[in-house]
Enzyme design. Structure first.
Site, PDB file in Angstrom:
ATOM      1  N   ALA A 119      -2.708  18.361  48.250  1.00  0.00           N
ATOM      2  CA  ALA A 119      -2.179  17.552  49.351  1.00  0.00           C
ATOM      3  C   ALA A 119      -3.223  17.238  50.419  1.00  0.00           C
ATOM      4  O   ALA A 119      -3.383  16.085  50.834  1.00  0.00           O
ATOM      5  CB  ALA A 119      -0.966  18.263  49.966  1.00  0.00           C
TER       6      ALA A 119
ATOM      7  N   ALA B 100       9.761  19.154  53.893  1.00  0.00           N
ATOM      8  CA  ALA B 100       8.515  18.920  54.616  1.00  0.00           C
ATOM      9  C   ALA B 100       7.478  19.991  54.330  1.00  0.00           C
ATOM     10  O   ALA B 100       6.812  20.494  55.222  1.00  0.00           O
ATOM     11  CB  ALA B 100       8.786  18.828  56.120  1.00  0.00           C
ATOM     12  N   GLY B 101       7.362  20.358  53.047  1.00  0.00           N
ATOM     13  CA  GLY B 101       6.240  21.198  52.650  1.00  0.00           C
ATOM     14  C   GLY B 101       4.970  20.372  52.656  1.00  0.00           C
ATOM     15  O   GLY B 101       4.956  19.208  53.086  1.00  0.00           O
TER      16      GLY B 101
ATOM     17  N   LYS C  70       2.640  24.417  34.576  1.00  0.00           N
ATOM     18  CA  LYS C  70       1.275  24.653  35.054  1.00  0.00           C
ATOM     19  C   LYS C  70       1.269  25.484  36.329  1.00  0.00           C
ATOM     20  O   LYS C  70       0.294  26.173  36.629  1.00  0.00           O
ATOM     21  CB  LYS C  70       0.521  23.334  35.228  1.00  0.00           C
ATOM     22  CG  LYS C  70       1.185  22.290  36.127  1.00  0.00           C
ATOM     23  CD  LYS C  70       0.768  22.400  37.558  1.00  0.00           C
ATOM     24  CE  LYS C  70       1.376  21.299  38.404  1.00  0.00           C
ATOM     25  NZ  LYS C  70       1.055  21.424  39.825  1.00  0.00           N
TER      26      LYS C  70
ATOM     27  N   TRP D  50       3.027  18.908  50.232  1.00  0.00           N
ATOM     28  CA  TRP D  50       2.989  17.679  49.449  1.00  0.00           C
ATOM     29  C   TRP D  50       4.047  16.694  49.927  1.00  0.00           C
ATOM     30  O   TRP D  50       3.803  15.494  50.020  1.00  0.00           O
ATOM     31  CB  TRP D  50       3.146  18.015  47.977  1.00  0.00           C
ATOM     32  CG  TRP D  50       3.022  16.887  46.989  1.00  0.00           C
ATOM     33  CD1 TRP D  50       3.675  16.792  45.805  1.00  0.00           C
ATOM     34  CD2 TRP D  50       2.189  15.712  47.054  1.00  0.00           C
ATOM     35  NE1 TRP D  50       3.312  15.645  45.135  1.00  0.00           N
ATOM     36  CE2 TRP D  50       2.394  14.956  45.878  1.00  0.00           C
ATOM     37  CE3 TRP D  50       1.280  15.223  48.011  1.00  0.00           C
ATOM     38  CZ2 TRP D  50       1.746  13.745  45.627  1.00  0.00           C
ATOM     39  CZ3 TRP D  50       0.638  14.014  47.756  1.00  0.00           C
ATOM     40  CH2 TRP D  50       0.873  13.294  46.578  1.00  0.00           C
ATOM     41  N   GLY D  51       5.249  17.179  50.239  1.00  0.00           N
ATOM     42  CA  GLY D  51       6.286  16.283  50.737  1.00  0.00           C
ATOM     43  C   GLY D  51       5.884  15.611  52.036  1.00  0.00           C
ATOM     44  O   GLY D  51       6.112  14.410  52.241  1.00  0.00           O
TER      45      GLY D  51
ATOM     46  N   ARG E 209      -2.141  26.552  45.944  1.00  0.00           N
ATOM     47  CA  ARG E 209      -1.467  27.738  46.456  1.00  0.00           C
ATOM     48  C   ARG E 209      -1.100  28.736  45.361  1.00  0.00           C
ATOM     49  O   ARG E 209      -1.074  29.936  45.600  1.00  0.00           O
ATOM     50  CB  ARG E 209      -0.231  27.319  47.259  1.00  0.00           C
ATOM     51  CG  ARG E 209       0.943  26.876  46.441  1.00  0.00           C
ATOM     52  CD  ARG E 209       2.097  26.442  47.295  1.00  0.00           C
ATOM     53  NE  ARG E 209       1.851  25.137  47.882  1.00  0.00           N
ATOM     54  CZ  ARG E 209       2.722  24.491  48.654  1.00  0.00           C
ATOM     55  NH1 ARG E 209       3.881  25.049  48.944  1.00  0.00           N
ATOM     56  NH2 ARG E 209       2.450  23.309  49.136  1.00  0.00           N
ATOM     57  N   ASN E 210      -0.812  28.236  44.151  1.00  0.00           N
ATOM     58  CA  ASN E 210      -0.438  29.147  43.076  1.00  0.00           C
ATOM     59  C   ASN E 210      -1.613  30.002  42.619  1.00  0.00           C
ATOM     60  O   ASN E 210      -1.473  31.209  42.402  1.00  0.00           O
ATOM     61  CB  ASN E 210       0.140  28.362  41.898  1.00  0.00           C
ATOM     62  CG  ASN E 210       1.470  27.714  42.238  1.00  0.00           C
ATOM     63  OD1 ASN E 210       1.508  26.795  43.054  1.00  0.00           O
ATOM     64  ND2 ASN E 210       2.532  28.195  41.651  1.00  0.00           N
TER      65      ASN E 210
ATOM     66  N   GLN F 157       5.773  27.973  43.822  1.00  0.00           N
ATOM     67  CA  GLN F 157       6.530  27.636  42.628  1.00  0.00           C
ATOM     68  C   GLN F 157       5.968  28.390  41.433  1.00  0.00           C
ATOM     69  O   GLN F 157       4.762  28.527  41.285  1.00  0.00           O
ATOM     70  CB  GLN F 157       6.442  26.132  42.360  1.00  0.00           C
ATOM     71  CG  GLN F 157       7.070  25.290  43.444  1.00  0.00           C
ATOM     72  CD  GLN F 157       8.584  25.274  43.352  1.00  0.00           C
ATOM     73  OE1 GLN F 157       9.178  25.899  42.489  1.00  0.00           O
ATOM     74  NE2 GLN F 157       9.218  24.553  44.246  1.00  0.00           N
TER      75      GLN F 157
END
Length: 392
Positions: free
Chosen positions: A235, A49-50, A285, A52-53, A347-348, A375
């Site tokens: 998201a 449940a991040g 990426k 995008w999920g 976020r990256n 990630q």
């Protein structure tokens, strides 16, 4: 606003009702493909449940949740993650700034607990607020209420479709646990992985393992039933109905039907057979996006520096994918857009900027409050990766 149109017989017909009929037909068509019997609902489960999920599961709930006798949608997340007072205060501000959300919580008799959390008289938990439509990693974007299950076995044992919303670093471990609950299954589920990242292995020679391969090895579900969905997806923007597109990649047996089922007016889903290229590029990426954030910060947002960095990244991605496949998918369309948007925003890139400014450090790990797992911080080597490969 829902409009109306006049039917041939002179009666007034709601555009909304007509749309519902079309959506229900799409549900019925996909149920037939899965050979679902009448009275047996299509069970879709989000695992993880991040941001995008949660958004992906919420989109399905928004689109198909009204047909409860035909489709059941739920999401699993680990229980016990407490929300600190500062986050509770911010969540309270978000709630009170959105009249629709405020009214919804009052109707559900759920508003009081947010008042108590704001005052520090109560501790809220991530799984608790998710039921009301709030993702801990994306507080500013309220979602629709979701059916949340915190027991993994209960969530997945009879699922027809699994949405893997876990970080790649957690995918193997969780799906190894899931495999214990599928020992008695006759028909394997269909799994759509949203995870982006890779594991590195060294034996018998250096190679990589993608999340779909991790799932295959952990569960024994055949690769033809495991697909990857990726694209230029921020998201919060997608849930706010900003236009986006994605590709679902994998076997022809499932990808075309799933692409049609997942497609929405603002979220266009194409299909492609090159699973490995898309999945690897989706992981690469994220690594490049951290560097992009650092470049942006260190050069005071220099357009020249960022463009040179982007050119080098794309060249390297093309080189790497040609090592993995004789005829990899070209870096174009959604693949190129996914790379660009992640380097531009997400976020990256945010993490890279914070690193360059000294506001974050690598010692803090890759799980950042309010953002979730970043990630691409490190490539992971799993102990089981060192076993000799089967023929793949």
């Amino acid at each position: 606003m829902v409009g109306t149109s006049v039917a041939a017989n002179g009666s007034v017909e709601s555009n909304g009702s007509s749309q519902n009929v079309l959506v229900e037909k799409k549900v019925d068509e996909f149920r037939r493909i899965l050979r679902k019997a009448d009275g047996d609902p299509l069970r879709i489960v989000g695992v993880g449940a991040g941001a995008w999920g949660s958004v992906f599961t919420a989109m399905l709930q928004d689109g198909y949740g009204q047909f409860r006798e035909k489709v059941q949608i739920r999401i699993w997340r680990r229980p016990g993650r407490a929300i600190d007072k500062a986050t509770a205060e911010h969540l309270f501000e978000v709630i009170n700034s959105r009249e629709d959300v405020l009214r919804r919580l009052i109707r559900r008799c759920a508003y009081l607990k947010y008042v108590e959390a704001r005052l520090g008289d109560r501790t809220l938990y991530a799984d608790e607020i998710l039921k009301d439509g709030f993702c801990l990693n994306m507080i500013d974007t309220p979602l629709c209420p979701l059916k949340v299950v915190t027991n993994l076995q209960e969530a997945v044992w009879d699922a027809d479709i699994i949405i893997n919303g876990l970080p790649s670093t957690e995918t193997r471990e969780v799906f190894e646990e899931i495999s214990k609950y599928w020992k008695e299954r006759i028909t394997p589920p269909v799994i759509i992985s949203l995870a982006k990242g890779i594991e590195a292995a060294l034996d018998p020679e250096p190679y990589i393992i993608t999340p779909t391969q991790m799932i295959n090895r952990a569960t024994g579900v055949p690769m033809e039933n495991i697909l990857y969905l990726g694209g230029p997806n921020i998201a919060s923007e997608i849930y706010n109905h900003e236009y986006a597109n994605a590709r679902i990649c994998g076997s022809e047996k499932w990808r075309k039907a799933l692409g049609k089922f997942l497609r929405q007016p603002h979220f266009i889903v194409w299909d492609n057979g090159d699973l490995i290229t898309h999945e690897v590029m989706g992981g690469l990426k994220n690594v490049y996006a951290i560097g992009a954030g650092m470049i942006a910060s260190l050069t005071n947002e220099s357009a020249t520096s960022k463009s040179v960095y982007f050119a080098h990244c794309t060249s390297e991605m093309i080189f790497i994918t040609h090592l993995l496949s004789e005829n990899p998918e070209k870096l174009a369309g959604p693949l190129l857009a996914d790379t660009y948007v992640t380097l531009l925003k997400g976020r990256n890139a945010w993490y890279g900027k914070k690193l360059a400014k000294g506001e974050l450090s690598l010692d803090m790990g890759d799980s950042i409050k309010g953002k979730g797992t970043i990630q691409g911080v490190a490539i992971r080597c799993h102990p089981s990766s060192f076993k000799r490969r089967n023929n793949e």
